[in-house]
Design a protein around this motif. Structure first.
Motif, PDB file in Angstrom:
ATOM      1  N   GLY A 106     -38.067  -6.434  -5.166  1.00  0.00           N
ATOM      2  CA  GLY A 106     -37.280  -7.621  -4.879  1.00  0.00           C
ATOM      3  C   GLY A 106     -37.172  -8.575  -6.057  1.00  0.00           C
ATOM      4  O   GLY A 106     -37.139  -9.795  -5.884  1.00  0.00           O
ATOM      5  N   VAL A 107     -37.108  -8.013  -7.270  1.00  0.00           N
ATOM      6  CA  VAL A 107     -37.066  -8.832  -8.482  1.00  0.00           C
ATOM      7  C   VAL A 107     -35.705  -9.510  -8.609  1.00  0.00           C
ATOM      8  O   VAL A 107     -34.664  -8.854  -8.521  1.00  0.00           O
ATOM      9  CB  VAL A 107     -37.359  -7.965  -9.724  1.00  0.00           C
ATOM     10  N   ARG A 108     -35.727 -10.828  -8.819  1.00  0.00           N
ATOM     11  CA  ARG A 108     -34.501 -11.584  -9.033  1.00  0.00           C
ATOM     12  C   ARG A 108     -34.462 -12.252 -10.409  1.00  0.00           C
ATOM     13  O   ARG A 108     -33.445 -12.796 -10.814  1.00  0.00           O
ATOM     14  CB  ARG A 108     -34.352 -12.653  -7.937  1.00  0.00           C
ATOM     15  N   THR A 109     -35.601 -12.236 -11.105  1.00  0.00           N
ATOM     16  CA  THR A 109     -35.678 -12.809 -12.453  1.00  0.00           C
ATOM     17  C   THR A 109     -36.399 -11.821 -13.359  1.00  0.00           C
ATOM     18  O   THR A 109     -37.401 -11.212 -12.950  1.00  0.00           O
ATOM     19  CB  THR A 109     -36.442 -14.148 -12.456  1.00  0.00           C
ATOM     20  N   VAL A 110     -35.895 -11.652 -14.579  1.00  0.00           N
ATOM     21  CA  VAL A 110     -36.506 -10.748 -15.553  1.00  0.00           C
ATOM     22  C   VAL A 110     -36.772 -11.519 -16.836  1.00  0.00           C
ATOM     23  O   VAL A 110     -35.879 -12.197 -17.359  1.00  0.00           O
ATOM     24  CB  VAL A 110     -35.594  -9.535 -15.846  1.00  0.00           C
ATOM     25  N   LEU A 111     -38.005 -11.431 -17.329  1.00  0.00           N
ATOM     26  CA  LEU A 111     -38.354 -11.975 -18.634  1.00  0.00           C
ATOM     27  C   LEU A 111     -38.253 -10.861 -19.657  1.00  0.00           C
ATOM     28  O   LEU A 111     -38.760  -9.752 -19.431  1.00  0.00           O
ATOM     29  CB  LEU A 111     -39.780 -12.526 -18.637  1.00  0.00           C
ATOM     30  N   THR A 112     -37.633 -11.148 -20.791  1.00  0.00           N
ATOM     31  CA  THR A 112     -37.456 -10.121 -21.806  1.00  0.00           C
ATOM     32  C   THR A 112     -37.504 -10.753 -23.181  1.00  0.00           C
ATOM     33  O   THR A 112     -37.263 -11.960 -23.338  1.00  0.00           O
ATOM     34  CB  THR A 112     -36.133  -9.367 -21.609  1.00  0.00           C
ATOM     35  N   ASP A 113     -37.828  -9.953 -24.185  1.00  0.00           N
ATOM     36  CA  ASP A 113     -37.783 -10.417 -25.570  1.00  0.00           C
ATOM     37  C   ASP A 113     -36.709  -9.660 -26.347  1.00  0.00           C
ATOM     38  O   ASP A 113     -36.729  -9.599 -27.562  1.00  0.00           O
ATOM     39  CB  ASP A 113     -39.143 -10.245 -26.248  1.00  0.00           C
ATOM     40  N   ARG A 114     -35.753  -9.081 -25.612  1.00  0.00           N
ATOM     41  CA  ARG A 114     -34.709  -8.269 -26.231  1.00  0.00           C
ATOM     42  C   ARG A 114     -33.433  -8.420 -25.409  1.00  0.00           C
ATOM     43  O   ARG A 114     -33.418  -9.101 -24.374  1.00  0.00           O
ATOM     44  CB  ARG A 114     -35.136  -6.805 -26.281  1.00  0.00           C
ATOM     45  N   SER A 122     -28.032  -3.387 -13.314  1.00  0.00           N
ATOM     46  CA  SER A 122     -26.957  -3.000 -12.404  1.00  0.00           C
ATOM     47  C   SER A 122     -27.493  -2.405 -11.121  1.00  0.00           C
ATOM     48  O   SER A 122     -26.762  -2.255 -10.151  1.00  0.00           O
ATOM     49  CB  SER A 122     -26.031  -1.982 -13.078  1.00  0.00           C
ATOM     50  N   GLY A 123     -28.771  -2.066 -11.125  1.00  0.00           N
ATOM     51  CA  GLY A 123     -29.343  -1.462  -9.925  1.00  0.00           C
ATOM     52  C   GLY A 123     -29.856  -2.458  -8.923  1.00  0.00           C
ATOM     53  O   GLY A 123     -30.373  -2.084  -7.878  1.00  0.00           O
ATOM     54  N   SER A 124     -29.748  -3.758  -9.207  1.00  0.00           N
ATOM     55  CA  SER A 124     -30.245  -4.765  -8.272  1.00  0.00           C
ATOM     56  C   SER A 124     -29.319  -4.866  -7.072  1.00  0.00           C
ATOM     57  O   SER A 124     -28.148  -4.557  -7.140  1.00  0.00           O
ATOM     58  CB  SER A 124     -30.347  -6.125  -8.966  1.00  0.00           C
ATOM     59  N   ALA A 125     -29.900  -5.311  -5.964  1.00  0.00           N
ATOM     60  CA  ALA A 125     -29.117  -5.491  -4.749  1.00  0.00           C
ATOM     61  C   ALA A 125     -28.980  -6.976  -4.462  1.00  0.00           C
ATOM     62  O   ALA A 125     -29.840  -7.772  -4.822  1.00  0.00           O
ATOM     63  CB  ALA A 125     -29.804  -4.784  -3.584  1.00  0.00           C
ATOM     64  N   ALA A 128     -27.349 -11.670  -8.131  1.00  0.00           N
ATOM     65  CA  ALA A 128     -27.495 -11.202  -9.512  1.00  0.00           C
ATOM     66  C   ALA A 128     -28.883 -11.549 -10.041  1.00  0.00           C
ATOM     67  O   ALA A 128     -29.499 -12.531  -9.637  1.00  0.00           O
ATOM     68  CB  ALA A 128     -26.419 -11.850 -10.376  1.00  0.00           C
ATOM     69  N   VAL A 129     -29.351 -10.728 -10.967  1.00  0.00           N
ATOM     70  CA  VAL A 129     -30.645 -10.966 -11.588  1.00  0.00           C
ATOM     71  C   VAL A 129     -30.476 -11.959 -12.732  1.00  0.00           C
ATOM     72  O   VAL A 129     -29.554 -11.839 -13.545  1.00  0.00           O
ATOM     73  CB  VAL A 129     -31.245  -9.649 -12.116  1.00  0.00           C
ATOM     74  N   THR A 130     -31.368 -12.939 -12.796  1.00  0.00           N
ATOM     75  CA  THR A 130     -31.372 -13.916 -13.888  1.00  0.00           C
ATOM     76  C   THR A 130     -32.283 -13.420 -14.995  1.00  0.00           C
ATOM     77  O   THR A 130     -33.438 -13.053 -14.737  1.00  0.00           O
ATOM     78  CB  THR A 130     -31.876 -15.287 -13.398  1.00  0.00           C
ATOM     79  N   CYS A 131     -31.783 -13.367 -16.223  1.00  0.00           N
ATOM     80  CA  CYS A 131     -32.594 -12.945 -17.366  1.00  0.00           C
ATOM     81  C   CYS A 131     -33.020 -14.175 -18.163  1.00  0.00           C
ATOM     82  O   CYS A 131     -32.179 -15.028 -18.490  1.00  0.00           O
ATOM     83  CB  CYS A 131     -31.807 -11.996 -18.267  1.00  0.00           C
ATOM     84  N   VAL A 132     -34.306 -14.281 -18.453  1.00  0.00           N
ATOM     85  CA  VAL A 132     -34.837 -15.328 -19.326  1.00  0.00           C
ATOM     86  C   VAL A 132     -35.330 -14.635 -20.582  1.00  0.00           C
ATOM     87  O   VAL A 132     -36.280 -13.853 -20.538  1.00  0.00           O
ATOM     88  CB  VAL A 132     -35.985 -16.100 -18.653  1.00  0.00           C
ATOM     89  N   ARG A 133     -34.650 -14.901 -21.679  1.00  0.00           N
ATOM     90  CA  ARG A 133     -35.013 -14.232 -22.929  1.00  0.00           C
ATOM     91  C   ARG A 133     -35.914 -15.140 -23.755  1.00  0.00           C
ATOM     92  O   ARG A 133     -35.596 -16.298 -24.012  1.00  0.00           O
ATOM     93  CB  ARG A 133     -33.766 -13.866 -23.737  1.00  0.00           C
ATOM     94  N   LEU A 134     -37.061 -14.594 -24.164  1.00  0.00           N
ATOM     95  CA  LEU A 134     -38.030 -15.328 -24.959  1.00  0.00           C
ATOM     96  C   LEU A 134     -37.901 -14.933 -26.425  1.00  0.00           C
ATOM     97  O   LEU A 134     -37.578 -13.783 -26.743  1.00  0.00           O
ATOM     98  CB  LEU A 134     -39.454 -15.044 -24.477  1.00  0.00           C
ATOM     99  N   THR A 135     -38.177 -15.876 -27.318  1.00  0.00           N
ATOM    100  CA  THR A 135     -38.217 -15.586 -28.746  1.00  0.00           C
ATOM    101  C   THR A 135     -39.503 -16.180 -29.305  1.00  0.00           C
ATOM    102  O   THR A 135     -40.305 -16.773 -28.581  1.00  0.00           O
ATOM    103  CB  THR A 135     -37.015 -16.205 -29.483  1.00  0.00           C
ATOM    104  N   ASP A 136     -39.688 -16.038 -30.618  1.00  0.00           N
ATOM    105  CA  ASP A 136     -40.915 -16.563 -31.199  1.00  0.00           C
ATOM    106  C   ASP A 136     -40.957 -18.090 -31.186  1.00  0.00           C
ATOM    107  O   ASP A 136     -41.972 -18.686 -31.507  1.00  0.00           O
ATOM    108  CB  ASP A 136     -41.141 -16.016 -32.611  1.00  0.00           C
TER     109      ASP A 136
END
Length: 642
Positions: A106-114, A122-125, A128-136
């Protein structure tokens, strides 16, 4: 909570106790920088505020798509501060598997560094999934006061979910194990009890984020007053390269599987004072090798019971290494098939109780009821559960335990728990496969099975491997290379078999089930001079082909066969590296060996190296940096949070 745990606390509260008591101590060191406990606490609080503004609420599961990085502990502490739990979605795993995990959790938010992977999202039901992108910038930016909507005071409590790890599933799909904060806190306190004072310990961040040993490293460092040291992401952490990194970064505490410990060169000094083996049986020869030089511990515990349940110090001359005593707060019961305790000295199934036991499997109530049973030994604590491990053990006179193996078909290969059914189900998705069986085999170069126990290390090429036995549809032709490519698109690398055996028909029992005991081990034979002349070029290539074939236990290796396509694992590459050094006295850098993973390229690399004409920009093998020279900086991505 009892024993080593602290009632009413979550992992964030334990970390903040450390931050208040040693605010100026280094909590996190990484290439090009460091954060003190106070700075790390501030970064985590600031990111928690950003996550709350992005929609993360207490109780949410949040996907994390990041590899080994100093951003990882910041992200996890921030998630816990915001009340969320993390779910690993490794970029190295097939997109189809990550999509399934994302939907199930049931993930609705994704943390990523890329850049986010659209094939996964696209596989979420539903929403929409919210992406939070982290940098240095997350590491460099000064801490900001949390926003009013960030609920900064919520920091997850002991019964809140801390993380969901997906393990191999017998039904053919990965199953999510739900672990609460009380398990993380109990682990940290238990490790402090076993190891003693961990203030100032320098812990290498070694384990993959998908492996629960990552939590072990966090508990041993940030939750215990030590320093978590994150090496460069491109550094191979095994064999001579690992030994060099340990010296360069002054690591005092290292944890890993026995197969990793076996790659450390015995002749090279390391600064490690405490070495812990877990995830697979610890051979006695490794105790003889390391038990007199460092504090060597053997640890045991499944993911479902909070990483570690028992630990014991191992010293040379004590015989077969045991798995030690239960950690404080942990109870271990050995029961027979009727659920009755077995007498001391008799084998029984390991049942684990206490605050480390998880909350069951995600959306699998029947399987949860089967493996997580009421703890009738804790009548004063209603609702407590025991986890049925499926492992056999024997209780020794001193109260410690000796691991005896598995009851069911589950396999343990190189520290990974693997359900054969998951791999078999993936094989059956190939249109030309009608039946499949997967098992673990141990092969030596001459085709024999190395003796178990204390008779010394396994020979070169002798290691546990996954082997798939495949029955193809009549009139079709299936190759091992095609099956490997098929599985690589569906499964993580550790679930892809090293060997494929094509059979006319799989052996069956009288009840019509696959008879795994009748599966013959893969045929292995040494190369003959005639075979080498037929499959390789002259001179050096013939010698390299023989060496590689011996290490991989293959009849022959052609000049342009990619070792990975032949089923070589990372440990096989270490063995090739060691065999090259033993044969020609040339130590190749691990990165160079990975680039030159065919006979032809490896032979050319050896010729260049021995002639002193190494490729431009390649450091000499094993070369250490000058004292005080900083590691390369982390790659900068503009934009901070996105």
């Amino acid at each position: 909570m009892t024993g080593g745990g602290r009632a009413g606390e979550g992992a964030v509260a334990l970390f903040r106790q450390r931050a208040r008591s040693v605010p100026g101590r280094a909590a996190l060191e990484y290439p090009g920088g460091r954060l003190t406990y106070a700075e790390l606490d501030g970064r985590a609080r600031a990111l928690a505020a950003e996550l709350a503004l992005a929609g993360v609420r207490p109780g949410d599961t949040v996907g994390v798509t990041m590899e080994r990085s100093p951003l990882l502990p910041v992200a996890v502490l921030a998630l816990w501060t915001a009340g969320g739990a993390y779910v690993p979605l490794p970029a190295s795993y097939p997109a189809a598997r990550n999509r399934a995990v994302l939907r199930e959790a049931g993930v609705r938010t994704v943390l990523t560094d890329r850049e986010p992977d659209p094939d996964v999202l696209s596989g979420s039901a539903g929403d929409a999934v919210t992406c939070v992108r982290l940098t240095d910038r997350t590491l460099r930016a000064p801490a900001r006061p949390p926003a009013p909507t960030a609920q900064p005071g919520h920091a997850a409590g002991p019964e809140d979910l801390a993380y969901v790890l997906h393990t191999s599933g017998s039904s053919g799909a990965p199953k999510g194990v739900r672990i609460p904060h009380r398990a993380v806190v109990n682990l940290a306190c238990g490790l402090q009890h076993v190891y003693g004072d961990l203030d100032g310990a320098r812990v290498l961040q070694f384990a993959p984020f998908t492996f629960d040993v990552w939590i072990w490293e966090l508990a041993m460092s940030l939750l215990s007053g030590g320093t978590l040291v994150v090496p460069r992401a491109d550094v191979p952490l095994h064999g001579p390269e690992l030994s060099r990194i340990l010296r360069e970064l002054h690591i005092s505490h290292l944890s890993g599987a026995a197969s990793l410990v076996a790659t450390l060169p015995e002749e090279e000094p390391i600064p490690v004072t405490t070495l812990t083996s877990g995830g697979e049986p610890l051979p006695e020869y490794l105790v003889r090798r390391w038990g007199g030089r460092v504090r060597l511990f053997n640890a045991y515990g499944p993911t479902e019971a909070g990483v570690c349940a028992t630990m014991g110090r191992c010293r040379p001359g004590q015989g077969t290494p045991g798995i030690g005593h239960p950690l404080p707060g942990v109870s271990v019961h050995l029961l027979d098939e009727r659920g009755t305790p077995v007498p001391d000295g008799e084998p029984g199934e390991v049942h684990i109780g206490g605050p480390g036991v998880g909350l069951g499997y995600l959306d699998r109530p029947a399987e949860t009821r089967r493996h997580f049973v009421p703890d009738r030994f804790a009548a004063d604590r209603p609702g407590r559960l025991l986890y049925r491990t499926g492992d056999l053990a024997r209780r020794l006179p001193d109260g410690s335990y000796l691991f005896l193996g598995r009851i069911d078909a589950q396999l343990n290969v190189r520290g990974y728990r693997i359900e054969p059914g998951e791999v078999e189900a993936a094989l059956l998705r190939h249109p030309d496969v009608t039946a499949a069986a997967v098992t673990a085999t141990r092969g030596a170069p001459d085709g024999s099975v190395p003796p178990p126990g204390p008779d010394g290390p396994p020979p070169v090429g002798g290691t546990d491997r996954l082997t798939a036995y495949v029955q193809a549809a009549p009139g079709t032709t299936v190759t091992g290379a095609a099956l490997r490519r098929h599985l690589a698109a569906l499964l993580p690398a550790h679930l892809v078999p090293s060997s494929f055996v094509l059979v006319d028909r799989l052996p069956l029992t009288a009840h019509g089930k696959i008879d795994r005991t009748a599966l013959a081990p893969p045929a292995v034979r040494r190369c003959t001079p005639q075979t080498r002349r037929d499959t390789t070029g002259p001179g050096r290539e013939r010698d390299v082909a023989e060496l590689v074939a011996t290490v991989l236990g293959l009849a022959e290796v052609a000049p342009d066969d990619d070792f990975a396509d032949l089923g070589a694992t990372s440990l096989d590459m270490i063995r090739i590296q060691a065999a090259v050094t033993a044969r020609w006295g040339t130590r190749l850098a691990a990165a160079d060996l990975m680039d030159a993973r065919t006979v032809r390229r490896l032979a050319a690399l050896l010729d260049r190296t021995r002639n002193g004409a190494r490729g431009a920009g390649t450091a000499p093998p094993g070369a250490a940096r000058a004292p005080g020279h900083p590691l390369p900086a982390v790659r900068t991505v503009k934009g901070g949070f996105k």
